[in-house]
Design a protein around this motif. Structure first.
Motif, PDB file in Angstrom:
ATOM      1  N   ALA A  93       4.768  -2.444  -5.496  1.00 39.59           N
ATOM      2  CA  ALA A  93       3.604  -2.864  -4.999  1.00 39.59           C
ATOM      3  C   ALA A  93       2.964  -3.992  -5.248  1.00 39.59           C
ATOM      4  CB  ALA A  93       2.696  -1.513  -4.999  1.00 39.59           C
TER       5      ALA A  93
ATOM      6  N   ILE B 293       4.419   1.125  -8.721  1.00 42.91           N
ATOM      7  CA  ILE B 293       3.265   0.000  -9.051  1.00 42.91           C
ATOM      8  C   ILE B 293       4.012  -1.263  -9.101  1.00 42.91           C
ATOM      9  CG2 ILE B 293       1.540  -0.760 -10.673  1.00 42.91           C
ATOM     10  CD1 ILE B 293       1.071   1.962  -9.491  1.00 42.91           C
TER      11      ILE B 293
ATOM     12  N   ARG C 181       3.840   1.494  -1.194  1.00 42.14           N
ATOM     13  CA  ARG C 181       4.638   1.577  -2.475  1.00 42.14           C
ATOM     14  C   ARG C 181       3.582   2.144  -3.655  1.00 42.14           C
ATOM     15  NH1 ARG C 181       9.438   0.522  -2.756  1.00 42.14           N
ATOM     16  NH2 ARG C 181      10.746  -1.082  -1.524  1.00 42.14           N
ATOM     17  N   MET C 182       2.477   1.757  -3.334  1.00 38.76           N
ATOM     18  CA  MET C 182       1.397   2.140  -4.247  1.00 38.76           C
ATOM     19  C   MET C 182       1.127   3.399  -4.163  1.00 38.76           C
ATOM     20  SD  MET C 182      -0.621   1.191  -6.639  1.00 38.76           S
ATOM     21  CE  MET C 182      -1.018  -0.662  -6.418  1.00 38.76           C
ATOM     22  N   ARG C 183       0.996   4.335  -3.012  1.00 37.30           N
ATOM     23  CA  ARG C 183       0.836   5.578  -2.607  1.00 37.30           C
ATOM     24  C   ARG C 183       1.962   6.508  -3.211  1.00 37.30           C
ATOM     25  NH1 ARG C 183      -3.373   6.972   1.062  1.00 37.30           N
ATOM     26  NH2 ARG C 183      -2.790   9.022   0.224  1.00 37.30           N
TER      27      ARG C 183
ATOM     28  N   ASN D 270       0.848  -1.246  -0.042  1.00 34.92           N
ATOM     29  CA  ASN D 270       0.094  -0.001   0.046  1.00 34.92           C
ATOM     30  C   ASN D 270       0.834   1.172   0.052  1.00 34.92           C
ATOM     31  OD1 ASN D 270      -2.286  -1.580   0.049  1.00 34.92           O
ATOM     32  ND2 ASN D 270      -2.615  -1.341   2.497  1.00 34.92           N
TER      33      ASN D 270
ATOM     34  N   TYR E 211       2.089  -7.356  -2.946  1.00 35.05           N
ATOM     35  CA  TYR E 211       0.584  -8.063  -3.018  1.00 35.05           C
ATOM     36  C   TYR E 211       0.653  -9.477  -3.641  1.00 35.05           C
ATOM     37  CZ  TYR E 211      -1.110  -3.194  -2.712  1.00 35.05           C
ATOM     38  OH  TYR E 211      -1.368  -2.033  -2.354  1.00 35.05           O
TER      39      TYR E 211
END
Length: 186
Positions: A166, A163, A157-159, A155, A170
């Motif tokens: 992230a 990508i 890394r996504m913010r 999460n 996941y």
């Protein structure tokens, strides 16, 4: 007053009563017993930890802070004491103080992933995603099976717009626990 009723008891009995009261939801009575323990045995780390825990449950944050701080001061420096003090600071909205406590706890207990994860949680909540990535990475290195830390790393890394990284986090979570619904929605 409950503590007065417990006056004839020794340390073990007082601690037992405090524990029973806390477990049965009688927090005011648990608090009174813990206060009595701390008066009679001011250097009891266990007594201070219990007082901190019950105080926090009753939203008596100043009492909790005092009890946990004293327990750390007299030692031994236990993981649970740092956890309680840090969480109390978080409850009070004093994130910087919580981070400091977690940092000291992490220094004293470098193999405990919990501290790194809490540091990551605080930074994430404050939108400090780069710091959160560092903390969650440390947490996942210390506990390679922590789905929670792995997903939180994803999460953060996504913010940051990372990508690929992230998705790697996941995927790692999904591989570790394909039955965990959280891994399917991250």
């Amino acid at each position: 007053e409950v503590a007065g009723d417990l006056g004839v008891y020794d340390y073990k009995h007082l601690m037992y009563h405090a524990d029973v009261f806390a477990q049965t939801g009688r927090l005011e009575e648990a608090y009174a017993a813990c206060v009595e323990v701390s008066k009679r045995h001011p250097n009891s780390v266990n007594g201070l930890q219990n007082l901190g825990q019950v105080s926090r449950a009753l939203y008596r944050y100043e009492d909790a802070k005092t009890a946990y701080s004293r327990a750390i001061e007299i030692g031994p420096r236990r993981v649970v004491t740092y956890q309680g003090l840090g969480l109390t600071y978080e409850d009070m909205g004093e994130d910087e103080k919580a981070l400091k406590v977690y940092g000291v706890g992490q220094s004293d207990h470098p193999t405990v992933a919990w501290f790194a994860q809490r540091i990551g949680d605080v930074y994430y909540r404050k939108n400090g995603f780069e710091e959160a990535v560092v903390a969650f990475t440390r947490a996942t290195n210390l506990d390679t099976t922590s789905i929670d830390a792995i997903l939180k790393l994803g999460n953060a890394r996504m913010r940051l717009g990372e990508i690929t990284e992230a998705l790697a986090a996941y995927t790692r979570g999904l591989e570790l626990d394909p039955e965990n619904a959280a891994t399917h929605y991250a």
